[in-house]
Design an enzyme around this catalytic site. Structure first.
Site, PDB file in Angstrom:
ATOM      1  N   ARG A  40      20.291   4.511  32.727  1.00  0.00           N
ATOM      2  CA  ARG A  40      20.186   5.808  32.014  1.00  0.00           C
ATOM      3  C   ARG A  40      21.091   5.873  30.783  1.00  0.00           C
ATOM      4  O   ARG A  40      21.483   6.951  30.336  1.00  0.00           O
ATOM      5  CB  ARG A  40      20.531   6.979  32.940  1.00  0.00           C
ATOM      6  N   LYS A  76      17.762   5.288  15.698  1.00  0.00           N
ATOM      7  CA  LYS A  76      16.363   5.194  16.123  1.00  0.00           C
ATOM      8  C   LYS A  76      16.190   3.886  16.877  1.00  0.00           C
ATOM      9  O   LYS A  76      16.514   2.814  16.339  1.00  0.00           O
ATOM     10  CB  LYS A  76      15.422   5.207  14.916  1.00  0.00           C
ATOM     11  N   GLU A 132      14.291  -0.969   0.184  1.00  0.00           N
ATOM     12  CA  GLU A 132      14.879   0.224   0.813  1.00  0.00           C
ATOM     13  C   GLU A 132      16.079   0.724  -0.007  1.00  0.00           C
ATOM     14  O   GLU A 132      16.341   1.926  -0.056  1.00  0.00           O
ATOM     15  CB  GLU A 132      15.319  -0.065   2.254  1.00  0.00           C
ATOM     16  N   LYS A 163      22.364   6.789   3.822  1.00  0.00           N
ATOM     17  CA  LYS A 163      21.665   6.924   5.110  1.00  0.00           C
ATOM     18  C   LYS A 163      22.480   7.787   6.057  1.00  0.00           C
ATOM     19  O   LYS A 163      21.950   8.659   6.757  1.00  0.00           O
ATOM     20  CB  LYS A 163      21.422   5.524   5.694  1.00  0.00           C
ATOM     21  N   GLU A 219      15.261  14.135  12.767  1.00  0.00           N
ATOM     22  CA  GLU A 219      14.134  14.148  11.821  1.00  0.00           C
ATOM     23  C   GLU A 219      13.256  15.392  11.943  1.00  0.00           C
ATOM     24  O   GLU A 219      12.053  15.298  12.130  1.00  0.00           O
ATOM     25  CB  GLU A 219      13.288  12.872  11.970  1.00  0.00           C
ATOM     26  N   ARG A 259      15.605  14.242   6.954  1.00  0.00           N
ATOM     27  CA  ARG A 259      15.500  12.809   7.274  1.00  0.00           C
ATOM     28  C   ARG A 259      14.139  12.262   6.847  1.00  0.00           C
ATOM     29  O   ARG A 259      13.996  11.068   6.562  1.00  0.00           O
ATOM     30  CB  ARG A 259      15.769  12.565   8.768  1.00  0.00           C
ATOM     31  N   ASN A 295      11.056   8.744   4.121  1.00  0.00           N
ATOM     32  CA  ASN A 295       9.674   8.230   4.124  1.00  0.00           C
ATOM     33  C   ASN A 295       9.128   8.022   2.720  1.00  0.00           C
ATOM     34  O   ASN A 295       7.984   7.584   2.555  1.00  0.00           O
ATOM     35  CB  ASN A 295       8.742   9.204   4.874  1.00  0.00           C
ATOM     36  N   HIS A 349       6.814   5.215   1.767  1.00  0.00           N
ATOM     37  CA  HIS A 349       6.276   4.674   3.019  1.00  0.00           C
ATOM     38  C   HIS A 349       4.916   5.265   3.380  1.00  0.00           C
ATOM     39  O   HIS A 349       4.200   4.671   4.179  1.00  0.00           O
ATOM     40  CB  HIS A 349       7.258   4.910   4.174  1.00  0.00           C
ATOM     41  N   HIS A 368       2.879   2.282   3.929  1.00  0.00           N
ATOM     42  CA  HIS A 368       2.457   1.932   5.288  1.00  0.00           C
ATOM     43  C   HIS A 368       0.940   1.777   5.360  1.00  0.00           C
ATOM     44  O   HIS A 368       0.421   0.887   6.040  1.00  0.00           O
ATOM     45  CB  HIS A 368       2.951   2.998   6.270  1.00  0.00           C
ATOM     46  N   HIS A 402       6.805  -5.959   4.337  1.00  0.00           N
ATOM     47  CA  HIS A 402       7.138  -4.533   4.394  1.00  0.00           C
ATOM     48  C   HIS A 402       7.764  -4.068   3.076  1.00  0.00           C
ATOM     49  O   HIS A 402       7.413  -3.011   2.554  1.00  0.00           O
ATOM     50  CB  HIS A 402       8.079  -4.261   5.574  1.00  0.00           C
TER      51      HIS A 402
HETATM   52  N1  GLY Z   1      14.048   4.442   8.788  1.00  0.00           N
HETATM   53  C1  GLY Z   1      14.016   5.823   8.601  1.00  0.00           C
HETATM   54  C2  GLY Z   1      14.954   6.578   9.477  1.00  0.00           C
HETATM   55  O1  GLY Z   1      15.840   6.019  10.066  1.00  0.00           O
HETATM   56  O2  GLY Z   1      14.791   7.766   9.616  1.00  0.00           O
END
Ligand code: GLY
Length: 380
Positions: free
Chosen positions: A128, A150, A192, A242, A252, A256, A260, A263, A267, A280
């Site tokens: 957990r 993430k 990026e 970041k 997000e 956040r 994108n 992207h 994407h 990418h």
């Molecule tokens: N890669 C985008 C984020 O971490 O929100």
């Protein structure tokens, strides 16, 4: 050798889940000192089959010298292995270890984005939740996935659809390990960096432009020839951006989503290429150019600013034009993207370098025009 004079430390401010990101040279060899005294008995090191041969030995030695035992599990290299099935096999290995893992076990991720996402996911769910430390080994992971917590794996229904937000205990970015990165991988990370510059920091775009030759240089032995202080500065500035975005909106629900930028179309171009033949970073580069086109046509982004972004991308070896895409197909793919909200196509558009806003009224004809624009010749 660790170079303390060069090390930069960025705080990710998340209340009781705050942590520090260290950026410097020689950090892998100094990892043991970082863990010493924290009470861990066992480290589960998650790495991949490529990185393992290069850096796992030095990291293991350093951790062992601080008195912890180290047990290594390997993810096969490549995004296609970022699956629940592979995670399940790794969990079997981890839970089968003797003596058993417990709360004095620390997960350490040593690798690029796939390793970081997988290791963080394992750390989020085994017992957990265990603490974890990130040691990213690609520029893309350094400037993006290393910060923000993430974690997760891909699913047949889409990328990164199964996972959790699980912030690490700390992040250690060692620029030395980038020397062996292929140039194409470096360019992935650079896309990026340009993204961060456009969404938050026009000065960073100037810094990248002024240092592009140094950052992308390759030495006689085919290793990357960047100057350490330049790479440390680049990564630290990107991690700061970041970190401030994540601190403001960890889960997000708001800003956040600015990350994108490039992207949404990028994407869709990747998917239109069946995730083969278009890296990418290349997809994000073309995505930024196409989204800038929409911003320019709306009168948001002056064309000289759009041209400047293209020149910087070009100087980093990233594509700024590419024909052969069916605009309708790209639009249709975008209609199934998880970035859609209430059936509307959302997009992050710049009004200058360093400033963006989210729009949810993007029209089909704007996207068709932007994809066609990618196929046109660029005027210098
Ligand atoms: N890669 C985008 C984020 O971490 O929100």
């Amino acid at each position: 050798m660790m170079r303390d004079d060069m090390t930069r430390v960025i705080n990710v401010d998340l209340g009781d889940r705050s942590y520090k990101v260290k950026v410097g040279s020689g950090l892998v060899a100094g990892a043991g000192a970082l863990v010493e005294g924290l009470g861990y008995r066992l480290v589960v090191m998650v790495t991949d089959t490529n990185v393992s041969a290069l850096y796992a030995g030095a990291l293991t030695e350093s951790l062992r010298s601080s008195g912890v035992d180290v047990f290594t599990v390997e993810v096969p290299a490549g995004e296609q292995h970022k699956t629940l099935e592979v995670a399940s096999g790794l969990i079997d290995e981890i839970l089968g270890h003797k003596p058993p893992v417990d709360r004095r076990t620390l997960v350490v991720a040593l690798g690029g984005g796939v390793v970081g996402d997988m290791a963080g996911f394992l750390a989020a769910i085994v017992l957990r939740g265990l603490n974890w430390l990130q040691c990213p080994t690609s520029l893309l992971a350094d400037v993006d996935a290393s910060t923000g917590g993430k974690t997760g794996v891909d699913h047949a229904a889409g990328k990164n659809l199964v996972g959790a937000f699980h912030q690490p205990l700390g992040v250690m970015i060692d620029v030395d390990v980038l020397r062996t990165l292929p140039v194409a991988e470096l360019a992935n990370g650079m896309a990026e960096c340009v993204k961060h510059a456009v969404i938050r920091d026009a000065g960073l775009l100037d810094y990248i432009a002024a240092n592009a030759d140094n950052l992308m240089s390759v030495s006689g032995d085919q290793k990357l020839g960047f100057k350490e202080d330049v790479m440390v500065e680049l990564i630290a500035r990107n991690v700061s951006i970041k970190s401030s975005v994540v601190s403001e909106d960890e889960l997000e629900t708001g800003v956040r989503a600015d990350l994108n930028y490039g992207h949404t179309i990028g994407h869709a171009l990747e998917a239109a290429s069946d995730f083969t033949g278009l890296g990418h970073g290349e997809a994000v580069s073309l995505g930024m150019v196409a989204e800038n086109r929409i911003a320019s046509c709306r009168g948001l982004l002056p064309s000289d600013r759009a041209g400047r972004v293209e020149s910087v991308l070009d100087s980093l070896g990233l594509p700024v034009r590419r024909g052969g895409y069916d605009p309708e197909a790209v639009w249709n793919i975008m209609q199934h993207d998880k970035k859609m909200l209430d059936g509307k196509t959302r997009m992050v558009l710049p009004s200058d370098t360093g400033s963006v806003k989210i729009y949810d009224d993007i029209k089909e004809e704007e996207v068709l025009d932007a994809v066609e624009f990618l196929g046109k010749e660029r005027r210098a």
